[in-house]
Design a protein around this motif. Structure first.
Motif, short mmCIF file in Angstrom:
data_model
loop_
_atom_site.label_atom_id
_atom_site.label_comp_id
_atom_site.label_asym_id
_atom_site.label_seq_id
_atom_site.Cartn_x
_atom_site.Cartn_y
_atom_site.Cartn_z
N PRO A 45 36.16 24.94 20.20
CA PRO A 45 37.46 25.60 20.39
C PRO A 45 37.37 26.86 21.25
CG PRO A 45 36.62 26.06 18.20
CD PRO A 45 35.64 25.12 18.86
N THR A 46 37.20 26.68 22.55
CA THR A 46 37.06 27.82 23.44
C THR A 46 38.39 28.51 23.73
OG1 THR A 46 37.21 26.35 25.35
CG2 THR A 46 35.00 26.92 24.56
N GLY A 47 39.50 27.86 23.43
CA GLY A 47 40.81 28.45 23.67
C GLY A 47 41.11 29.63 22.77
N LEU A 48 40.36 29.77 21.69
CA LEU A 48 40.57 30.89 20.77
C LEU A 48 39.86 32.16 21.22
CD1 LEU A 48 40.10 28.93 17.42
CD2 LEU A 48 42.23 29.51 18.57
N ILE A 49 38.98 32.06 22.20
CA ILE A 49 38.24 33.22 22.69
C ILE A 49 39.13 33.99 23.65
CG2 ILE A 49 36.20 33.99 23.95
CD1 ILE A 49 34.85 31.37 23.10
N ARG A 50 39.39 35.25 23.33
CA ARG A 50 40.29 36.07 24.12
C ARG A 50 39.50 37.03 25.00
NH1 ARG A 50 45.51 34.55 23.74
NH2 ARG A 50 45.95 36.67 24.33
N ALA A 51 39.58 36.85 26.32
CA ALA A 51 38.86 37.74 27.24
C ALA A 51 39.65 39.02 27.50
CB ALA A 51 38.58 37.01 28.55
N GLU A 52 40.98 38.98 27.33
CA GLU A 52 41.86 40.15 27.46
C GLU A 52 41.71 40.87 28.78
OE1 GLU A 52 44.27 40.62 25.26
OE2 GLU A 52 43.53 39.06 23.93
N ASP A 53 41.41 42.18 28.75
CA ASP A 53 41.41 43.01 29.96
C ASP A 53 40.05 43.11 30.64
OD1 ASP A 53 44.07 43.58 29.55
OD2 ASP A 53 43.67 45.38 28.39
N GLY A 54 39.03 42.51 30.08
CA GLY A 54 37.69 42.62 30.66
C GLY A 54 37.56 42.04 32.05
N PRO A 55 38.02 40.82 32.30
CA PRO A 55 37.85 40.24 33.64
C PRO A 55 38.55 41.02 34.76
CG PRO A 55 38.20 38.50 32.06
CD PRO A 55 38.43 39.80 31.33
N PRO A 56 39.82 41.44 34.60
CA PRO A 56 40.42 42.25 35.67
C PRO A 56 39.69 43.57 35.88
CG PRO A 56 42.13 41.45 34.21
CD PRO A 56 40.82 41.09 33.58
N TRP A 57 39.25 44.20 34.80
CA TRP A 57 38.51 45.46 34.91
C TRP A 57 37.23 45.26 35.71
CZ3 TRP A 57 33.66 46.18 32.63
CH2 TRP A 57 33.15 47.47 32.73
N LEU A 58 36.46 44.22 35.39
CA LEU A 58 35.20 43.99 36.08
C LEU A 58 35.43 43.58 37.53
CD1 LEU A 58 32.16 44.04 35.84
CD2 LEU A 58 32.24 41.68 35.05
N THR A 59 36.49 42.84 37.80
CA THR A 59 36.82 42.45 39.17
C THR A 59 37.09 43.68 40.03
OG1 THR A 59 37.73 40.36 38.39
CG2 THR A 59 38.35 41.05 40.60
N VAL A 60 37.88 44.61 39.50
CA VAL A 60 38.16 45.85 40.22
C VAL A 60 36.89 46.68 40.36
CG1 VAL A 60 39.40 48.05 40.08
CG2 VAL A 60 40.59 45.92 39.61
N LEU A 61 36.08 46.71 39.33
CA LEU A 61 34.83 47.47 39.36
C LEU A 61 33.87 46.92 40.42
CD1 LEU A 61 33.56 49.86 37.81
CD2 LEU A 61 32.41 48.16 36.39
N ILE A 62 33.86 45.62 40.61
CA ILE A 62 32.99 45.01 41.61
C ILE A 62 33.56 45.19 43.02
CG2 ILE A 62 32.15 42.79 42.49
CD1 ILE A 62 31.85 41.91 39.54
N LEU A 63 34.85 44.94 43.19
CA LEU A 63 35.43 44.96 44.53
C LEU A 63 35.75 46.36 45.04
CD1 LEU A 63 37.75 41.85 44.48
CD2 LEU A 63 35.57 42.13 45.64
N GLY A 64 36.01 47.30 44.15
CA GLY A 64 36.38 48.66 44.57
C GLY A 64 35.34 49.31 45.47
N PRO A 65 34.08 49.35 45.06
CA PRO A 65 33.07 49.98 45.91
C PRO A 65 32.82 49.24 47.23
CG PRO A 65 32.28 49.84 43.66
CD PRO A 65 33.55 49.05 43.73
#
Length: 121
Positions: A45-65
């Motif tokens: 049941p992977t649909g119950l795992i909530r990634a929430e705000d982590g992926p957008p935060w890390l995307t900005v953290l990677i692409l910003g610099p």
């Protein structure tokens, strides 16, 4: 591609590929970022795992610099008019975000799944 020696990295790498962190066979997403309720191969049941705000935060953290100095260099040294250079840079930034976001979300889901498995043992 060689498999990592650390078995704890497998779920994360499977998630980065958009696959089920448990078996690596089923699809993790039914759409661009919409999670499947469960793995079609193993039933996890992977649909119950909530990634929430982590992926957008890390995307900005990677692409910003990367994008900040790139935009500065483009605005100073581009032979094309500034407005054309900035439109092209904006299109590149949007494309980079659209490419990275589902992969990073899959990696986060793999990491969270692994952490849940460690808690259960």
């Amino acid at each position: 591609m060689t498999q990592p020696t650390d078995p704890g990295l497998k779920p994360i790498l499977r998630g980065l590929r958009g696959r089920c962190p448990a078996c690596g066979k089923g699809r993790l997403f039914s759409g661009y970022l919409r999670q499947e309720p469960a793995c079609s191969h193993c039933g996890e049941p992977t649909g119950l795992i909530r990634a929430e705000d982590g992926p957008p935060w890390l995307t900005v953290l990677i692409l910003g610099p990367v994008l900040a100095p790139l935009s500065f260099m483009v605005s100073m040294k581009s032979p094309a008019p500034l407005w054309i250079s900035l439109i092209a840079l904006g299109a590149f930034a949007i494309g980079a975000v659209l490419f990275l976001l589902p992969r990073i979300k899959g990696g986060f889901i793999g990491l969270l799944w692994r952490m849940q498995q460690k808690e259960q043992t």
